[in-house]
Write an enzyme that holds these catalytic residues in place. Structure first.
Site, PDB file in Angstrom:
ATOM      1  N   HIS A  54       0.845  -1.204   0.000  1.00 51.00           N
ATOM      2  CA  HIS A  54       0.000   0.000   0.000  1.00 51.00           C
ATOM      3  C   HIS A  54       0.884   1.259   0.000  1.00 51.00           C
ATOM      4  CE1 HIS A  54      -3.051  -2.706   2.231  1.00 51.00           C
ATOM      5  NE2 HIS A  54      -3.648  -2.399   1.105  1.00 51.00           N
ATOM      6  N   LYS A 114     -17.951  -6.375   6.473  1.00 54.65           N
ATOM      7  CA  LYS A 114     -16.641  -7.023   6.481  1.00 54.65           C
ATOM      8  C   LYS A 114     -16.131  -7.107   7.923  1.00 54.65           C
ATOM      9  CE  LYS A 114     -13.004  -6.967   3.005  1.00 54.65           C
ATOM     10  NZ  LYS A 114     -12.394  -6.199   1.931  1.00 54.65           N
ATOM     11  N   ARG A 139      -1.962  -5.613  -8.608  1.00 54.94           N
ATOM     12  CA  ARG A 139      -0.817  -6.493  -8.365  1.00 54.94           C
ATOM     13  C   ARG A 139      -0.627  -7.513  -9.471  1.00 54.94           C
ATOM     14  NH1 ARG A 139      -3.181  -7.603  -2.595  1.00 54.94           N
ATOM     15  NH2 ARG A 139      -4.942  -7.064  -3.904  1.00 54.94           N
ATOM     16  N   SER A 161      -3.093  -7.949   2.770  1.00 60.34           N
ATOM     17  CA  SER A 161      -3.331  -7.846   4.212  1.00 60.34           C
ATOM     18  C   SER A 161      -3.748  -9.181   4.819  1.00 60.34           C
ATOM     19  CB  SER A 161      -4.402  -6.786   4.488  1.00 60.34           C
ATOM     20  OG  SER A 161      -4.010  -5.539   3.990  1.00 60.34           O
TER      21      SER A 161
HETATM   22  P1  ADP Z   1      -9.959  -3.413  -0.610  1.00 59.87           P
HETATM   23  O1  ADP Z   1     -10.785  -4.252   0.328  1.00 59.87           O
HETATM   24  O2  ADP Z   1     -10.611  -2.132  -1.000  1.00 59.87           O
HETATM   25  O3  ADP Z   1      -9.412  -4.165  -1.796  1.00 59.87           O
HETATM   26  P2  ADP Z   1      -7.236  -3.398   0.397  1.00 59.87           P
HETATM   27  O4  ADP Z   1      -6.690  -2.708   1.607  1.00 59.87           O
HETATM   28  O5  ADP Z   1      -7.090  -4.871   0.324  1.00 59.87           O
HETATM   29  O6  ADP Z   1      -8.732  -2.926   0.299  1.00 59.87           O
HETATM   30  O7  ADP Z   1      -6.564  -2.790  -0.903  1.00 59.87           O
HETATM   31  C1  ADP Z   1      -6.702  -1.435  -1.243  1.00 59.87           C
HETATM   32  C2  ADP Z   1      -6.085  -1.216  -2.605  1.00 59.87           C
HETATM   33  O8  ADP Z   1      -4.687  -1.452  -2.530  1.00 59.87           O
HETATM   34  C3  ADP Z   1      -6.606  -2.166  -3.689  1.00 59.87           C
HETATM   35  O9  ADP Z   1      -6.639  -1.464  -4.902  1.00 59.87           O
HETATM   36  C4  ADP Z   1      -5.566  -3.252  -3.749  1.00 59.87           C
HETATM   37  O10 ADP Z   1      -5.487  -3.834  -5.040  1.00 59.87           O
HETATM   38  C5  ADP Z   1      -4.310  -2.463  -3.442  1.00 59.87           C
HETATM   39  N1  ADP Z   1      -3.275  -3.289  -2.834  1.00 59.87           N
HETATM   40  C6  ADP Z   1      -3.386  -4.140  -1.806  1.00 59.87           C
HETATM   41  N2  ADP Z   1      -2.199  -4.733  -1.544  1.00 59.87           N
HETATM   42  C7  ADP Z   1      -1.329  -4.237  -2.460  1.00 59.87           C
HETATM   43  C8  ADP Z   1       0.050  -4.491  -2.763  1.00 59.87           C
HETATM   44  N3  ADP Z   1       0.762  -5.385  -2.093  1.00 59.87           N
HETATM   45  N4  ADP Z   1       0.603  -3.806  -3.769  1.00 59.87           N
HETATM   46  C9  ADP Z   1      -0.133  -2.925  -4.470  1.00 59.87           C
HETATM   47  N5  ADP Z   1      -1.421  -2.660  -4.276  1.00 59.87           N
HETATM   48  C10 ADP Z   1      -2.023  -3.313  -3.275  1.00 59.87           C
END
Ligand code: ADP
Length: 159
Positions: free
Chosen positions: A17, A41, A90, A128
């Site tokens: 992130h 969630k 990703r 996550s």
């Molecule tokens: P959501 O439930 O909205 O997907 P996340 O916190 O899982 O929330 O992810 C938020 C955003 O960050 C999403 O667009 C996800 O694809 C991106 N994201 C999550 N992990 C990574 C990572 N390791 N590298 C790049 N982008 C990421």
């Protein structure tokens, strides 16, 4: 003054992130990292805890702010005067969902553009859920999350 928002669950924030935010601030004047309060969630960390961890991570970035929202992401973007929504991509597996969301959001608000950014290759397998699972079994997460998150995970899982 070009402002964008980066919405997500951030349960918890990972180095992936953070990589995305750093890329976004190269392109825009201000990035608002915004935690989605999603009642359907079940999260490990509360919205307040997630906001606290993110705020700590971006304390030294004058052009990054952190907040939270519930409801529609495009409405939050409009309220803040943001021109776009940042999301991370990703792998091809992320694409379909992100594409659907981007088109739905465009349908709701034509003037808010979704921008998909790719992280460094070393973060492409990071999410996550993996971090929560690793920490639950007292695994070493230090390589994948900021120190503040590692500390909070250790407190949650008592190790
Ligand atoms: P959501 O439930 O909205 O997907 P996340 O916190 O899982 O929330 O992810 C938020 C955003 O960050 C999403 O667009 C996800 O694809 C991106 N994201 C999550 N992990 C990574 C990572 N390791 N590298 C790049 N982008 C990421």
């Amino acid at each position: 003054m070009k402002k964008v928002i980066y919405p997500g669950t951030f349960d918890p924030v990972t180095n992936g992130h953070i990589d995305i935010v750093k890329r976004a601030i190269e392109l825009f004047d201000e990035v608002v990292v915004t935690v989605a309060k999603n009642p359907t969630k079940t999260c490990l960390f509360t919205v307040e805890e997630r906001v606290e961890m993110l705020s700590e991570c971006f304390r030294e970035f004058s052009n990054v702010t952190v907040d939270w929202f519930d409801g529609l992401v495009v409405e939050h973007a409009k309220q803040l005067g943001a021109i776009g929504i940042i999301r991370g991509l990703r792998a091809v597996s992320d694409f379909e969902y992100e594409f659907q969301m981007a088109l739905m959001n465009r349908n709701l608000a034509d003037d808010i553009t979704t921008i998909l950014l790719m992280p460094h290759a070393k973060y492409t397998y990071l999410n996550s859920t993996i971090i929560r699972n690793l920490a639950q079994f007292k695994g070493d997460v230090s390589e994948f999350v900021p120190q503040v998150v590692e500390q909070r995970l250790k407190e949650k899982f008592s190790y």
